[in-house]
Scaffold this active site. Structure first.
Site, PDB file in Angstrom:
ATOM      1  N   ALA A  22    -128.058  -3.813  12.997  1.00  0.00           N
ATOM      2  CA  ALA A  22    -126.979  -4.796  12.842  1.00  0.00           C
ATOM      3  C   ALA A  22    -125.725  -4.443  13.615  1.00  0.00           C
ATOM      4  CB  ALA A  22    -126.637  -4.954  11.357  1.00  0.00           C
ATOM      5  N   GLY A  25    -125.899  -7.409  19.145  1.00  0.00           N
ATOM      6  CA  GLY A  25    -126.886  -8.429  19.470  1.00  0.00           C
ATOM      7  C   GLY A  25    -127.308  -9.297  18.313  1.00  0.00           C
ATOM      8  N   GLY A  27    -128.940  -8.624  15.562  1.00  0.00           N
ATOM      9  CA  GLY A  27    -128.685  -8.086  14.232  1.00  0.00           C
ATOM     10  C   GLY A  27    -127.256  -8.305  13.788  1.00  0.00           C
ATOM     11  N   SER A 148    -141.584 -11.253  18.944  1.00  0.00           N
ATOM     12  CA  SER A 148    -141.152 -11.659  20.285  1.00  0.00           C
ATOM     13  C   SER A 148    -142.167 -12.624  20.873  1.00  0.00           C
ATOM     14  CB  SER A 148    -141.037 -10.424  21.188  1.00  0.00           C
ATOM     15  OG  SER A 148    -140.982 -10.776  22.560  1.00  0.00           O
ATOM     16  N   TYR A 173    -144.713  -2.377  24.437  1.00  0.00           N
ATOM     17  CA  TYR A 173    -143.787  -3.300  23.775  1.00  0.00           C
ATOM     18  C   TYR A 173    -144.535  -4.488  23.182  1.00  0.00           C
ATOM     19  CZ  TYR A 173    -140.032  -6.628  22.980  1.00  0.00           C
ATOM     20  OH  TYR A 173    -139.179  -7.536  22.405  1.00  0.00           O
TER      21      TYR A 173
END
Length: 307
Positions: A22, A25, A27, A148, A173
């Site tokens: 957080a 970005g 978060g 994603s 990823y």
């Protein structure tokens, strides 16, 4: 269906939320909007310095908000356990598994796991399991795990999850983001209505995540190009956080689903339920990932096995 906006987030007074990553970005934007709508928010951050800066930013934007800072390094299971012990004693209405790393040179976590799989999936798997008693203590609790668009290219190679035989930074990823999605769906199946688990993804949103990989690789050109792409093509981090906020707060959200941008290729736009890779719904794939994740982390979800 009308386009959803953060103005439709209901009053969250009395709701307690944890948001990982957080400090910046997606978060930070997620935590800010939850606080703006009166939730009690814990910022789960690895960097104390960046976490304090985020805390002050939210307090300045939302005077009188109830926001606190917690120390969490998802790449270290000891840190995950310490965070859960400190912040899991009280009931928890919302857990947003947002933090992540992307396309980094091969590194390992404190526990020896490949860094992207270990941070993005295993760290959040352990955190969710350790916070499970707090979540089950609150009727209607939700877990939102951020995946994603790249999950479409992911493959769970159970014989080489740590990329020891062959490592590609983007392959790793995509694998971790597919694991996030499979975990979100399997958690909802296992919970059987005792909590709601969903996935969300931001589309292509401008954050510092894209430039971290080139920076760690020492590629100034790569870092510059991703910065240009973020400026010219990507939507803002505020827009990218909308699917997560929708998944976290909208009353019509249903467990086991994924929410992302409604625009072309799910890259940008207002949030809606979006299709995902079909194999992510395979219960056998979910069960196998779950078993391996429990074995690796030592965290079991015994409360979900109780009838």
């Amino acid at each position: 269906m009308p386009k959803w906006t953060t103005g439709e987030i209901p009053d969250l007074t009395g709701r307690r939320a944890v948001v990982t990553g957080a400090n910046s970005g997606l978060g930070l934007r997620t935590a800010l909007e939850l606080a703006r709508h009166a939730a009690t928010v814990i910022l789960a951050c690895r960097s104390a310095e960046r976490g304090r800066a985020a805390l002050e930013q939210i307090r300045a934007a939302v005077p009188g908000c109830d926001v606190a800072l917690g120390s969490l390094d998802l790449a270290d299971l000891a840190s995950v356990r310490a965070f859960a012990e400190e912040h899991g004693a009280s009931g928890l209405d919302l857990l947003v598994n947002n933090a992540g790393v992307m396309a980094l040179p091969r590194r390992t976590t404190a526990d020896g796991f490949e860094l992207q799989f270990g941070t993005n999936h295993l760290g959040h798997f352990a955190l969710t399991g350790l916070l499970l008693p707090a979540l089950l203590d609150r009727p209607g609790a939700r877990v939102v795990t951020v995946t994603s668009m790249m999950h479409w290219l992911g493959r769970l190679d159970f014989d080489d999850l740590d990329g020891e035989r062959r490592y590609g930074k983007w392959t790793a990823y995509c694998r971790s983001k597919l694991a996030n999605l499979v975990f979100a769906k399997e958690l909802d199946r296992c919970a059987q209505g005792r909590l709601t688990s969903v996935a969300a993804h931001p589309g292509y949103a401008a954050t510092n995540l894209q430039q971290a990989g080139p920076r760690m690789s020492g590629s100034r050109i790569g870092e510059m190009l991703t910065g240009v792409a973020n400026t010219l093509i990507a939507q803002s981090d505020a827009a990218g956080a909308q699917p997560t906020l929708y998944a976290a707060t909208a009353p019509e959200v249903r467990g086991g689903q994924c929410y992302g941008p409604r625009g072309p290729g799910q890259s940008r736009g207002a949030p809606r339920r979006v299709p995902t890779l079909r194999k992510a719904d395979d219960p056998e794939l979910g069960r196998r990932l779950w078993e391996i994740s429990e074995k690796r982390t030592g965290v079991t979800y015994d409360l979900l096995r109780q009838t």
